[in-house]
Design an enzyme around this catalytic site. Structure first.
Site, PDB file in Angstrom:
ATOM      1  CG  HIS A 166      -2.033   0.930   1.196  1.00  0.00           C
ATOM      2  ND1 HIS A 166      -1.866   2.287   1.159  1.00  0.00           N
ATOM      3  CD2 HIS A 166      -3.371   0.713   1.150  1.00  0.00           C
ATOM      4  CE1 HIS A 166      -3.048   2.864   1.096  1.00  0.00           C
ATOM      5  NE2 HIS A 166      -3.987   1.934   1.079  1.00  0.00           N
ATOM      6  NE  ARG A 207      -2.476   6.732  -2.839  1.00  0.00           N
ATOM      7  CZ  ARG A 207      -2.860   5.788  -3.665  1.00  0.00           C
ATOM      8  NH1 ARG A 207      -2.795   5.971  -4.956  1.00  0.00           N
ATOM      9  NH2 ARG A 207      -3.311   4.630  -3.209  1.00  0.00           N
TER      10      ARG A 207
END
Ligand SMILES: Cc1cc2nc3c(=O)[nH]c(=O)nc-3n(C[C@H](O)[C@H](O)[C@H](O)COP(=O)(O)OP(=O)(O)OC[C@H]3O[C@@H](n4cnc5c(N)ncnc54)[C@H](O)[C@@H]3O)c2cc1C
Length: 565
Positions: free
Chosen positions: A236, A258
């Site tokens: 991740h 994000r």
């Protein structure tokens, strides 16, 4: 040694284990079902840590075919298509079961339909969730249902060996350690489910819960079962980087940051993602993790060795409102997510690989079933966010049904292999006979080896070096004892056992990574950056015999969808 007897022994109490227990009991209430778990039932494992949510093609306009296509393309065409289809089909039924039979409340739209949010790599908003604490909702309701039924529980009981029958051709049970007393316990069972949930905690930065040390995969290796796709470890991109002295380091700052427009900056405070992918920060996990690793290696790292995540251009108040949990998590570690820059680093999150199994959760060994993150083949080279908890709960339920059906025509208990039991007890007691040593130093060496040589960017030279390091580490571990001879709640002993599992599974990952000389999904070989022809895709299979790992390639079967030319 204490001996117990049950029809169904379930190893692990995450989404896979608990669903299996409920389904087996529902399918045949006369069956005795026993769940053995390393921690406390409902409180341990990664299903409880699920934040984002659960993928299911429930909405008008979405379809099973679409979810399937996203899963196969996301997995770089390496997934077993029958397993992936079982996943997407089963996910719809399982979400309905979670809500209507188990009592989960997921977030809803004003019109009463389930709210489904966007996740990376998906062409439709299909992620069902309860805020960003979806796993707690699922695990609390599952645990309550298990407690309410006649299901035996062995909490703080660690499985250490799968025990075959004396004839060697079937499962006969498992050897456990009662963590509280330190005593060995033999559970004889007509069927066993492996559901201990993988967990790549052999990397310097990692997200899974502390009880996860790949024990199930290590037991499967020792039982000479085949494991596939072991090179496929998902990183991740945004693990929190808060220094070496806190368990918060490595924990996930969620993908939605994000997705909402957060920026990644290198050590010089410059955005860089646009140089790597046209989607910039919104590219998939593998692409962003590789870009960060490249920036770090090029000497453009933040002071603690990562990069920065910045949200403030989106408005501090909006960030505080939309990402309350993340803002608080960062504040606990001295970072201001709403107005400042937070140091992040890619973090090992999930293992796509695992035990080879069929869509009915059977394995090569009659009577042994497998489900959840211990298994391989569902996701191929990359897992879509939201498909992990779907995997464990869908296949956990299937396993429970399949075990009950399988037991209907099966004889009584198999006689366990007494020599194998004695050998397993001796192997697990071995550290008490050695002089005590520094296990923490060995763990740090393992973390460094896997991070530097078997991490996000791989080469044959690094992987070969890692195999030598892992051999040294295993020998060093065998020569390192635990100080206290008392077996009861001896956490140093369990640390030693954790490391033993992690070194074994790390070795399997490294062999598979060396064997795959192309780059797919989570696996990137700098010396073989091309992906190779999709229609000639093969997956890796490793098997341990007499302590050595054999590696093979097997062709992917495109049973439902042909890859693009
Ligand atoms: C921080 C985090 C966030 C995540 N968010 C998402 C998300 O939003 N969506 C998504 O789809 N997926 C997510 N995942 C992945 C998801 O959690 C897993 O895919 C899934 O929950 C695994 O379920 P499982 O039942 O296989 O394993 P787990 O839930 O991990 O359960 C494993 C069980 O086995 C027990 N165990 C381990 N070793 C032994 C042993 N030797 N003997 C006995 N018991 C043992 C453990 O204590 C535990 O009870 C996330 C993972 C993490 C770490």
């Amino acid at each position: 040694m204490r001996h117990l007897v049950t029809d169904v022994l379930i190893l692990g109490a995450g989404g896979a284990g608990l669903f299996a227990a409920l389904h087996a009991k529902a399918a045949d209430p006369a069956l005795s079902v026993c769940v053995a778990v390393k921690g406390l039932l409902g409180k341990c494992g990664c299903t409880r840590m699920v934040q984002g949510g659960y993928n299911a093609a429930l909405a008008v306009g979405d379809s099973l075919e679409r979810h399937f296509q996203d899963t196969i393309a996301g997995g770089a065409w390496l997934a077993d298509q029958d397993l992936a289809w079982a996943l997407v089909e089963g996910a719809v039924a399982r979400v309905r079961e979670l809500e209507n039979e188990l009592g989960c409340f997921f977030d809803r739209n004003p019109d009463g339909t389930l709210h489904q949010k966007a996740f990376a790599g998906q062409t439709f908003d299909r992620t069902v969730h309860k805020g960003d604490l979806t796993g707690i909702e699922i695990m609390n309701r599952l645990a309550e249902q298990v407690w309410a039924r006649d299901i035996a529980r062995l909490e703080e009981h660690r499985a250490v060996e799968l025990i075959r029958s004396a004839t060697g051709d079937a499962i006969a049970g498992a050897l456990l350690i009662d963590v509280r007393s330190g005593d060995f316990v033999l559970v004889r069972a007509r069927s066993v489910l492996l559901a201990t949930g993988g967990g790549p905690t052999m990397y310097r930065y990692h997200t899974p819960s502390g009880d996860k040390s790949c024990d199930g995969m290590a037991m499967a290796l020792r039982a000479s079962l085949p494991l596939r796709d072991m090179e496929m470890v998902q990183f991740h991109p945004t693990g929190l980087l808060a220094g070496p002295d806190t368990r918060m380091t490595g924990t996930v700052l969620e993908e939605g940051l994000r997705g909402a427009g957060g920026h990644l900056l290198n050590g010089a405070h410059e955005r860089f993602m646009q140089h790597y992918d046209e989607r910039a920060e919104r590219a998939t996990r593998d692409v962003v993790s590789r870009a960060i690793a490249t920036e770090i290696r090029a000497g453009r790292a933040s002071p603690a060795g990562g990069v920065y995540l910045r949200m403030r251009h989106l408005g501090a108040d909006a960030v505080r409102r939309q990402f309350k949990g993340m803002v608080e998590r960062c504040a606990d570690c001295g970072f201001d997510l709403a107005e400042g820059d937070v140091e992040v680093v890619p973090t090992a999150h999930y293992m796509m690989g695992g035990v080879v199994f069929a869509a009915d959760c059977t394995t090569e060994l009659p009577g042994l079933f497998a489900a959840g993150e211990d298994t391989g083949g569902v996701h191929g080279a990359n897992r879509l966010g939201g498909n992990g908890v779907a995997n464990s709960t869908v296949f956990g339920g299937i396993a429970g049904d399949a075990i009950a059906a399988w037991l209907r025509n099966r004889p009584a208990l198999a006689e366990p292999d007494a020599r194998a039991i004695a050998a397993a007890v001796a192997a697990h007691e071995a550290p008490f006979a050695q002089p005590p040593g520094d296990l923490e130093a060995l763990r740090l060496r393992l973390h460094a080896c896997m991070w530097d040589d078997v991490g996000i960017l791989r080469t044959a030279t690094g992987l070969t070096r890692a195999l030598a390091t892992l051999r040294d580490l295993d020998a060093a571990l065998d020569a390192t004892g635990v100080a206290d001879g008392d077996h009861a709640f001896n956490l140093t002993w369990h640390d030693w056992l954790n490391l033993k599992s992690l070194v074994a599974v790390s070795t399997a990952i490294t062999h598979a990574a060396l064997a795959r000389d192309d780059s797919r999904g989570a696996h990137f070989r700098e010396d073989h950056p091309a992906s190779g022809a999709l229609d000639a895709s093969t997956f890796t299979v490793v098997r341990q015999r007499d302590g050595a790992i054999e590696t093979m390639h097997a062709p992917v079967r495109f049973t439902r969808l042909a890859p693009p030319a």
